[in-house]
Design a protein around this motif. Structure first.
Motif, PDB file in Angstrom:
ATOM      1  N   HIS A   4      42.772  45.829  33.066  1.00 25.58           N
ATOM      2  CA  HIS A   4      42.910  44.547  33.743  1.00 25.58           C
ATOM      3  C   HIS A   4      42.086  43.446  33.113  1.00 25.58           C
ATOM      4  O   HIS A   4      42.315  42.286  33.381  1.00 25.58           O
ATOM      5  N   ARG A  14      30.927  37.907  34.262  1.00 25.53           N
ATOM      6  CA  ARG A  14      31.993  38.436  35.114  1.00 25.53           C
ATOM      7  C   ARG A  14      32.862  39.412  34.341  1.00 25.53           C
ATOM      8  O   ARG A  14      33.208  40.486  34.835  1.00 25.53           O
ATOM      9  N   LYS A  70      35.357  39.084  51.073  1.00 29.62           N
ATOM     10  CA  LYS A  70      36.205  37.968  51.501  1.00 29.62           C
ATOM     11  C   LYS A  70      36.019  37.679  52.990  1.00 29.62           C
ATOM     12  O   LYS A  70      36.593  36.725  53.507  1.00 29.62           O
ATOM     13  N   GLU A 104      47.010  47.733  42.314  1.00 31.45           N
ATOM     14  CA  GLU A 104      47.042  46.497  43.095  1.00 31.45           C
ATOM     15  C   GLU A 104      45.637  46.080  43.517  1.00 31.45           C
ATOM     16  O   GLU A 104      45.273  44.903  43.444  1.00 31.45           O
ATOM     17  N   ALA A 107      43.737  44.704  40.485  1.00 34.02           N
ATOM     18  CA  ALA A 107      44.153  43.337  40.160  1.00 34.02           C
ATOM     19  C   ALA A 107      43.544  42.347  41.150  1.00 34.02           C
ATOM     20  O   ALA A 107      43.112  41.261  40.761  1.00 34.02           O
ATOM     21  N   GLU A 108      43.508  42.714  42.420  1.00 34.79           N
ATOM     22  CA  GLU A 108      42.912  41.847  43.435  1.00 34.79           C
ATOM     23  C   GLU A 108      41.408  41.703  43.213  1.00 34.79           C
ATOM     24  O   GLU A 108      40.853  40.620  43.389  1.00 34.79           O
ATOM     25  N   THR A 109      40.753  42.781  42.820  1.00 32.75           N
ATOM     26  CA  THR A 109      39.315  42.718  42.535  1.00 32.75           C
ATOM     27  C   THR A 109      39.043  41.714  41.425  1.00 32.75           C
ATOM     28  O   THR A 109      38.179  40.852  41.551  1.00 32.75           O
ATOM     29  N   GLU A 110      39.781  41.830  40.332  1.00 35.27           N
ATOM     30  CA  GLU A 110      39.555  40.901  39.221  1.00 35.27           C
ATOM     31  C   GLU A 110      39.850  39.460  39.646  1.00 35.27           C
ATOM     32  O   GLU A 110      39.064  38.552  39.373  1.00 35.27           O
ATOM     33  N   LYS A 111      40.962  39.260  40.330  1.00 41.98           N
ATOM     34  CA  LYS A 111      41.314  37.903  40.773  1.00 41.98           C
ATOM     35  C   LYS A 111      40.209  37.329  41.664  1.00 41.98           C
ATOM     36  O   LYS A 111      39.801  36.175  41.496  1.00 41.98           O
ATOM     37  N   PHE A 112      39.723  38.131  42.594  1.00 42.43           N
ATOM     38  CA  PHE A 112      38.690  37.658  43.507  1.00 42.43           C
ATOM     39  C   PHE A 112      37.384  37.358  42.770  1.00 42.43           C
ATOM     40  O   PHE A 112      36.806  36.280  42.943  1.00 42.43           O
ATOM     41  N   ARG A 114      36.886  36.683  39.695  1.00 45.13           N
ATOM     42  CA  ARG A 114      37.069  35.508  38.827  1.00 45.13           C
ATOM     43  C   ARG A 114      37.106  34.208  39.633  1.00 45.13           C
ATOM     44  O   ARG A 114      36.783  33.152  39.109  1.00 45.13           O
ATOM     45  N   SER A 115      37.488  34.293  40.914  1.00 47.13           N
ATOM     46  CA  SER A 115      37.672  33.065  41.700  1.00 47.13           C
ATOM     47  C   SER A 115      36.428  32.602  42.455  1.00 47.13           C
ATOM     48  O   SER A 115      36.371  31.448  42.855  1.00 47.13           O
TER      49      SER A 115
END
Length: 179
Positions: A4, A14, A70, A104, A107-112, A114-115
């Motif tokens: 990922h 990060r 979150k 899934e 992918a959510e971990t990386e997106k979070f 990074r955000s």
């Protein structure tokens, strides 16, 4: 192997943390290469742990920590009545489905991660006796905690796999490259 974190994105803090998380995920995924669902659910050692159970557990734990960061409820609620299910496939669950679920989650971990504005941002710890009352931790702590959790269980998975068929981590890396 699914990765990922791109090579270009590993140079910052990060990216480095996410790369270490992914490396430990890979260690667990490799232990499942070439085994059937029945083998993955078997207990070849003195431990109660199975490859399938470890897979399910780490996916749920990662998802739950990201939900906590979150400040959302976890997707899967566990308590004393169903805690044992985190370490075993139940009903029609399969290794393939758990791997897809974990992809899934990853992918959510990386997106979070990074955000979030800063790795210094904090969130509350759960009210557990092993955490300080009203404790808070940073997103950096979250990443390090995931690395620790995954590495611990990757080691368990190595032992279970070697007990299952004698395959070691080195042989599994070769098997992964061949597939």
């Amino acid at each position: 192997m699914v990765t990922h974190v791109s090579a270009e994105a590993q140079g910052d803090e990060r990216g480095a943390l996410l790369s270490f998380i992914e490396e430990q995920r890979g260690g667990i995924r490799r232990t499942l290469l070439g085994v059937t669902d029945e083998q993955a659910a078997s207990r070849p050692s003195a431990s109660e742990l199975t490859l399938a159970g470890l897979l399910k557990h780490v996916a749920e734990v990662e998802q739950n920590w990201i939900a906590r960061a979150k400040q959302e409820p976890p997707a899967i609620q566990r308590d004393q009545s169903n805690w044992h299910e985190t370490f075993q496939l139940v009903g029609d669950e399969t290794v393939a489905a758990q791997l897809a679920y974990w992809e899934e989650v990853a992918a959510e971990t990386e997106k979070f991660i990074r955000s979030v504005p800063s790795l210094d941002d904090t969130f509350p710890l759960p009210p557990q006796p092993w955490f300080p009352p009203e404790g808070r931790v940073s997103m950096r702590w979250l990443c390090l905690n995931l690395i620790r959790e995954l590495a611990r269980h990757a080691g368990h998975a190595d032992i279970v796999r070697e007990s299952l068929d004698g395959k070691t981590a080195f042989e599994l890396v070769d098997l992964e490259r061949a597939s």
